[in-house]
Each structure stands twice: as structure tokens, then as C-alpha cells.
Scaffold this active site. Structure first.
Site, PDB file in Angstrom:
ATOM      1  N   SER A 154      38.841  37.774  41.117  1.00 51.97           N
ATOM      2  CA  SER A 154      39.718  38.470  42.040  1.00 51.97           C
ATOM      3  C   SER A 154      38.864  38.978  43.191  1.00 51.97           C
ATOM      4  O   SER A 154      37.362  39.183  42.802  1.00 51.97           O
ATOM      5  CB  SER A 154      40.632  39.210  41.658  1.00 51.97           C
ATOM      6  OG  SER A 154      41.301  40.081  42.333  1.00 51.97           O
ATOM      7  N   TYR A 167      42.148  47.229  36.013  1.00 50.37           N
ATOM      8  CA  TYR A 167      42.136  45.887  36.583  1.00 50.37           C
ATOM      9  C   TYR A 167      40.813  45.723  37.264  1.00 50.37           C
ATOM     10  O   TYR A 167      39.964  44.516  36.991  1.00 50.37           O
ATOM     11  CB  TYR A 167      43.134  45.686  37.391  1.00 50.37           C
ATOM     12  CG  TYR A 167      43.228  44.174  38.063  1.00 50.37           C
ATOM     13  CD1 TYR A 167      43.762  43.324  37.371  1.00 50.37           C
ATOM     14  CD2 TYR A 167      42.865  43.889  39.415  1.00 50.37           C
ATOM     15  CE1 TYR A 167      43.969  41.934  37.724  1.00 50.37           C
ATOM     16  CE2 TYR A 167      43.087  42.825  39.989  1.00 50.37           C
ATOM     17  CZ  TYR A 167      43.594  41.796  38.900  1.00 50.37           C
ATOM     18  OH  TYR A 167      43.870  40.399  39.411  1.00 50.37           O
TER      19      TYR A 167
END
Length: 253
Positions: A154, A167
Site C-alpha cells: 500500500s 497498519y
């Protein structure tokens, strides 16, 4: 020029027919788009998700492409379950050519409120799971003479924003793991690609951030198509890292 083009075409797979692809997080979002895209390209699909009941309707759709589809309920963070899932995939399909580590989760909280259990759950799904599955998949790929592992990272692996410590740690770690495996597995003819995906119109993003403008996000089918192209690269070439962004990406320059 025509000779050169023909030579390139001779070495580039026209499809993925005959290959078995294992996709995690396949019930929705990018995972579902990937399964659909790769099934249309001829690949047999092993679709894994922590919500196995959500795979039923999608699996029937993917079979319409004329390929085999095998759904598996899987918590990727469970070491025993991860090993057994790879074994089940090989037993069912007879081989395993591609692993796509796509499953992901997140907890949006400041570190002062983030519990140890929430931290471990995010790290377990986003980082430990890809390690476990890559470890067992690579062992089988070596017997085939090669394979391909794709790790879906990501833009969160490149920069950081508040209230997403777990995350970011998991995605930065996944990017590092992917490059380490790229270096380690190349001599065994196993290609490893990290996909740095920008914002997508998926439930994972829109349910957590309802204020986002969907028009500024990309269709997950576009990212799936980019991954299909990576899998169809000539065998003498590996793309170690690929960044796929919407044209109006807000989380990356």
C-alpha cells in the site's frame, strides 16, 4: 521491428491457462477482482478468505470462465491453518504456481488507545500471514522449478498518517519482506513482486473513510489487471516493485 516483436510474443504467456493461483482476501475488493481477472485469463483459482460463506456466489461466477475454483476458509495469521491451506491447494489443483498475499485488516486508533490484541491482529494478518504462506508456497514452487509470489502492499508502506501505527508497521514490514524474498528466491526461479496499491473503491477503504470521494479512487479491477500483466511478463524478467495509483491519488505524490 516485426522480428523483435514476434520474439517478444513467443516468450510472453498469452494466458495463465494451466496455472494454479492462490489468492487471500478473495471474497471482496481487490481479492475478488483478482480472482475474476485471473480466471478470465485461464488460471485455476484457490480463493481463500476468513469469511468462507462470502466466497460461494463469487466462486460460481468465476467458474463460468471455464476454470477450476476451490474456496478455502482461512485465517492467514494461524500458522497451522496457513500450512494446511497450501497443502490443500496443491492436493486439489495438483500444483501451485502463484500466491497473491492480498488479505489485510486495519484498526484506526491512536497508539494510546490501541490494544495489544488489536496490534497483534493487524500484524498477524498483514505481515505474519504473508510470511507463513510464502514460506509454504515457495517450498512447493521449488519442486515445480519456479513460481511467483505477489505481496499487496500500500502507499501506507511509503509514508505515514496518524492513528494507523499497526497498519503502517505491517505494510512497511510487508514491503521489506517482499524485497528480501525477491533477493532470496530469485536463484530458485521464484519471482517476488510487491504491489504498492493506491486508493481503491473497495469496502475496506470506503467503510473506514466514508468522507472519501469515490471518484478520486481507482477501480480494483485496474489494479487486478496490472497484477495480471506482471504475472504474464516474460520469464527472464521480474518486477520487484510496482506502484499502481489512481490518477488523482491523494495519499501519494
Amino acid at each position: 521491428m516485426l522480428v523483435a516483436q514476434a520474439a517478444r510474443q513467443d516468450h510472453t504467456p498469452a494466458s495463465l491457462r494451466g496455472q494454479a493461483v492462490f489468492i487471500t482476501g478473495a471474497a471482496s475488493g481487490l481479492g475478488a477482482a483478482l480472482a475474476s481477472t485471473l480466471a478470465r485469463a485461464g488460471a485455476d483459482i484457490v480463493a481463500a478468505d476468513i469469511r468462507p460463506q462470502a466466497l460461494t456466489a463469487a466462486a460460481a461466477q468465476w467458474r463460468e470462465a471455464g476454470v477450476r475454483v476451490h474456496p478455502i476458509g482461512l485465517d492467514v495469521a494461524d500458522p497451522t491453518a496457513a500450512r494446511r491451506a497450501i497443502e490443500e491447494a496443491v492436493d486439489t489443483m495438483g500444483r501451485l504456481d502463484v500466491l497473491v498475499n492480498n488479505a489485510g485488516t486495519d484498526v484506526i486508533l491512536p497508539i494510546s488507545e490501541l490494544s495489544e490484541e488489536e496490534w497483534l491482529r493487524v500484524i498477524g494478518t498483514n505481515l505474519n500471514g504473508p510470511f507463513l504462506l510464502a514460506k509454504h508456497a515457495a517450498a512447493h514452487m521449488r519442486t515445480l522449478g519456479g513460481g511467483h509470489i505477489v505481496n499487496v502492499a500500500s502507499t501506507a508502506a511509503k509514508r505515514a498518517w496518524p492513528n494507523a501505527a499497526a497498519y503502517h508497521a505491517s505494510k512497511w514490514g510487508l514491503l521489506g519482506l517482499s524485497h528480501a524474498l525477491h533477493a532470496e528466491l530469485r536463484p530458485q526461479n521464484i519471482r517476488v513482486t510487491a504491489v504498492v496499491a493506491g486508493g481503491m473503491r473497495t469496502p475496506f477503504l470506503l467503510e473506514r473513510f466514508p468522507e472519501l470521494d469515490p471518484a478520486q479512487l481507482q477501480d480494483p479491477a485496474n489494479v487486478a489487471e496490472a497484477i495480471r500483466a506482471v504475472l504474464c511478463m516474460p520469464p527472464a524478467t521480474v518486477i520487484a516493485e510496482l506502484t499502481v495509483l489512481p490518477m488523482r491519488e491523494t495519499s501519494w505524490p
